[in-house]
Scaffold this motif. Sequence first.
Motif, mmCIF file in Angstrom:
data_model
loop_
_atom_site.group_PDB
_atom_site.id
_atom_site.type_symbol
_atom_site.label_atom_id
_atom_site.label_comp_id
_atom_site.label_asym_id
_atom_site.label_seq_id
_atom_site.Cartn_x
_atom_site.Cartn_y
_atom_site.Cartn_z
ATOM 1 N N THR A 320 1.063 -1.251 0.129
ATOM 2 C CA THR A 320 -0.212 0.093 0.167
ATOM 3 C C THR A 320 0.743 0.969 -0.468
ATOM 4 O O THR A 320 1.692 1.010 1.127
ATOM 5 N N PRO A 321 0.886 2.019 -1.248
ATOM 6 C CA PRO A 321 1.991 3.121 -1.148
ATOM 7 C C PRO A 321 1.899 4.418 0.127
ATOM 8 O O PRO A 321 0.817 4.445 0.829
ATOM 9 N N ILE A 322 3.083 4.159 0.680
ATOM 10 C CA ILE A 322 3.604 5.010 1.563
ATOM 11 C C ILE A 322 2.764 6.286 1.940
ATOM 12 O O ILE A 322 1.992 6.297 2.601
ATOM 13 N N HIS A 323 2.791 7.532 -0.297
ATOM 14 C CA HIS A 323 2.651 8.371 0.436
ATOM 15 C C HIS A 323 1.174 8.606 0.971
ATOM 16 O O HIS A 323 0.786 9.413 1.281
ATOM 17 N N LEU A 324 0.513 7.234 0.281
ATOM 18 C CA LEU A 324 -1.502 7.077 0.938
ATOM 19 C C LEU A 324 -1.731 6.528 2.281
ATOM 20 O O LEU A 324 -2.812 6.533 2.397
ATOM 21 N N GLN A 325 -0.718 6.065 2.872
ATOM 22 C CA GLN A 325 -1.270 6.181 4.459
ATOM 23 C C GLN A 325 -1.276 7.481 4.830
ATOM 24 O O GLN A 325 -1.214 8.128 4.287
ATOM 25 N N PRO A 326 -2.779 7.455 6.486
ATOM 26 C CA PRO A 326 -3.354 8.761 6.731
ATOM 27 C C PRO A 326 -2.070 9.806 7.064
ATOM 28 O O PRO A 326 -2.194 10.868 7.010
ATOM 29 N N MET A 331 0.237 15.368 5.749
ATOM 30 C CA MET A 331 2.141 16.158 5.323
ATOM 31 C C MET A 331 0.992 16.692 3.779
ATOM 32 O O MET A 331 2.365 17.297 3.370
ATOM 33 N N GLY A 332 0.609 16.065 3.197
ATOM 34 C CA GLY A 332 -0.052 17.245 2.140
ATOM 35 C C GLY A 332 0.150 15.948 0.743
ATOM 36 O O GLY A 332 -0.758 16.530 -0.224
ATOM 37 N N PHE A 333 0.758 14.894 1.220
ATOM 38 C CA PHE A 333 0.731 13.794 -0.374
ATOM 39 C C PHE A 333 -0.871 13.858 -0.030
ATOM 40 O O PHE A 333 -1.562 13.623 0.278
ATOM 41 N N LYS A 334 -1.372 12.802 -1.691
ATOM 42 C CA LYS A 334 -2.624 12.913 -1.900
ATOM 43 C C LYS A 334 -2.022 11.853 -3.891
ATOM 44 O O LYS A 334 -1.258 11.500 -3.844
ATOM 45 N N GLU A 335 -3.970 11.466 -3.472
ATOM 46 C CA GLU A 335 -3.383 10.482 -4.681
ATOM 47 C C GLU A 335 -3.571 11.007 -6.390
ATOM 48 O O GLU A 335 -3.853 12.516 -6.759
ATOM 49 N N GLY A 336 -2.470 10.691 -6.967
ATOM 50 C CA GLY A 336 -2.316 11.290 -8.095
ATOM 51 C C GLY A 336 -0.408 11.064 -8.381
ATOM 52 O O GLY A 336 -0.574 11.581 -8.873
ATOM 53 N N ASP A 337 0.110 11.527 -6.942
ATOM 54 C CA ASP A 337 1.169 12.569 -6.646
ATOM 55 C C ASP A 337 2.266 10.959 -7.253
ATOM 56 O O ASP A 337 3.136 11.531 -8.259
ATOM 57 N N PHE A 338 2.690 10.152 -8.069
ATOM 58 C CA PHE A 338 2.784 8.943 -7.640
ATOM 59 C C PHE A 338 2.091 8.302 -8.665
ATOM 60 O O PHE A 338 1.518 6.519 -8.518
ATOM 61 N N PRO A 339 1.762 7.680 -9.869
ATOM 62 C CA PRO A 339 0.862 7.326 -11.053
ATOM 63 C C PRO A 339 1.518 5.495 -10.896
ATOM 64 O O PRO A 339 0.396 4.940 -10.383
ATOM 65 N N VAL A 340 2.651 5.226 -11.455
ATOM 66 C CA VAL A 340 3.396 4.136 -11.122
ATOM 67 C C VAL A 340 3.213 3.271 -9.739
ATOM 68 O O VAL A 340 2.575 1.793 -9.939
ATOM 69 N N THR A 341 4.076 4.194 -8.977
ATOM 70 C CA THR A 341 3.484 3.608 -7.440
ATOM 71 C C THR A 341 1.915 2.740 -7.551
ATOM 72 O O THR A 341 1.905 2.147 -6.805
ATOM 73 N N GLU A 342 0.764 4.096 -7.477
ATOM 74 C CA GLU A 342 0.018 4.110 -6.865
ATOM 75 C C GLU A 342 -1.155 2.845 -8.192
ATOM 76 O O GLU A 342 -1.412 1.872 -7.811
ATOM 77 N N TRP A 343 -0.670 2.910 -9.247
ATOM 78 C CA TRP A 343 -1.076 1.574 -10.082
ATOM 79 C C TRP A 343 -0.892 0.382 -9.396
ATOM 80 O O TRP A 343 -1.681 -0.867 -9.291
ATOM 81 N N ALA A 344 0.676 -0.012 -9.194
ATOM 82 C CA ALA A 344 1.365 -1.361 -8.413
ATOM 83 C C ALA A 344 0.078 -1.831 -7.499
ATOM 84 O O ALA A 344 -0.211 -2.516 -6.583
ATOM 85 N N GLY A 345 0.431 -0.476 -6.157
ATOM 86 C CA GLY A 345 -0.183 -0.551 -5.074
ATOM 87 C C GLY A 345 -1.732 -1.297 -4.879
ATOM 88 O O GLY A 345 -2.350 -1.618 -4.245
#
Length: 375
Positions: A320-326, A331-345
């Motif tokens: 589960t991508p780190i930047h999408l952990q609560p 800290m300001g990270f959100k969906e769409g920031d790292f598309p490949v990571t999110e696809w893999a997740g």
Amino acid sequence: MNIPLSSPYMGEEEIKAVTDVLKTPNLSMGPKIDEFEKKFSDYIGTKYAVGVNSGTSGLHILIRALGIKDNDEVITTPFSFIASSNCMLYERAKPVFVDVDKKTLNIDPCLINEAITKKTKAILPVHAFGQPCDMKPIMEIAEEYNLKVIEDSCEAIGSEYLGKKAGTFGDAAVFAFYPNKQITTGEGGMIVTNDEKIYKLARSLRNQGRSEDMGWLDHKILGYNYRMDEMSAALGIVQLKKIEKIIEMRNNVAQEYNKRLKDVAGVEIPYVDEKTTKMSWFVYVIHINKKKTQEENREFRNKLITDLSDRGISSKPYFTPIHLQPFYREMGFKEGDFPVTEWAGDTGLALPFYTGMKSVEIEYVCNNLKDLINI
Ligand SMILES: *Cc1c(COP(=O)(O)O)cnc(C)c1O
């Protein structure tokens, strides 16, 4: 059948090694930790090794030992286990994420340059699932910008990149021995380095900031109790002795999965790069590509997990991508920031995978998966 996601590979020799320690008065800071460190550094091929009580503490120690502190930036990926970024937060430094390569799922070296600022102090590449990162361009960038490199080798014991072991490229590296790793000490980790300064600092930091020649109650710097106990070290020595056999057995399991799944529509089997001259498999993760959109694939993957579980098979999204952990979102990270990571997740599915996994178990998992994916 009831098939776990992972399972440690243990034998009588491990049980004897631990009980032998229990018959001595040395349960911590005895001879076993020295022996494990010596054998571990010999195996990896570094000058030094420092045993610690987890991979996470090893990473934290290296952040401290390299002098990374408030507002310093460290470039890493969000496609990892959370500890590889949390270690920076412990020191109020900032993880600067860059996306991963879609095939290897490791840091994309082409994206590192544009993430470098005046505050960048280090790069922390993660060898995800056991596959080494593309270390040649990473080390070239580090040299050009005078950055430190910490390899998170927690999943890659014994893996090789262009004939050289993961954990021998950067300034230092960390391995981990949680029970789902290739070898285990229960909880445990190991720092490796060729740098005497890092070595000495790491030994002090794990032991309450004491220096070697100081007494028990003399503390030179702020340290921690990150020591590995003697039972864990004794277990590690026996497990390490079997490492080549373990890597081979895990490779056989992976190859059998590949054979059974490579032609299944909707399943993408793991990719191993040609620069990975030796693969030490940590987990076996497929990607679901059955539906039209990523969103639909994620829902389908989630349903597969439930349906597999009903049939006694454990499986899990990985990672589960780190930047999408609560607290990272805060800290300001959100969906769409790292598309490949999110696809893999969204599409990644870890199947049961462990050293002693039997053919009939692999067959049972694959048959049920094929069944469910065609519904
Ligand atoms: C296992 C692991 C760690 C360390 O985990 P511990 O549970 O603290 O030993 C760190 N990074 C990655 C990528 C890991 O897989």
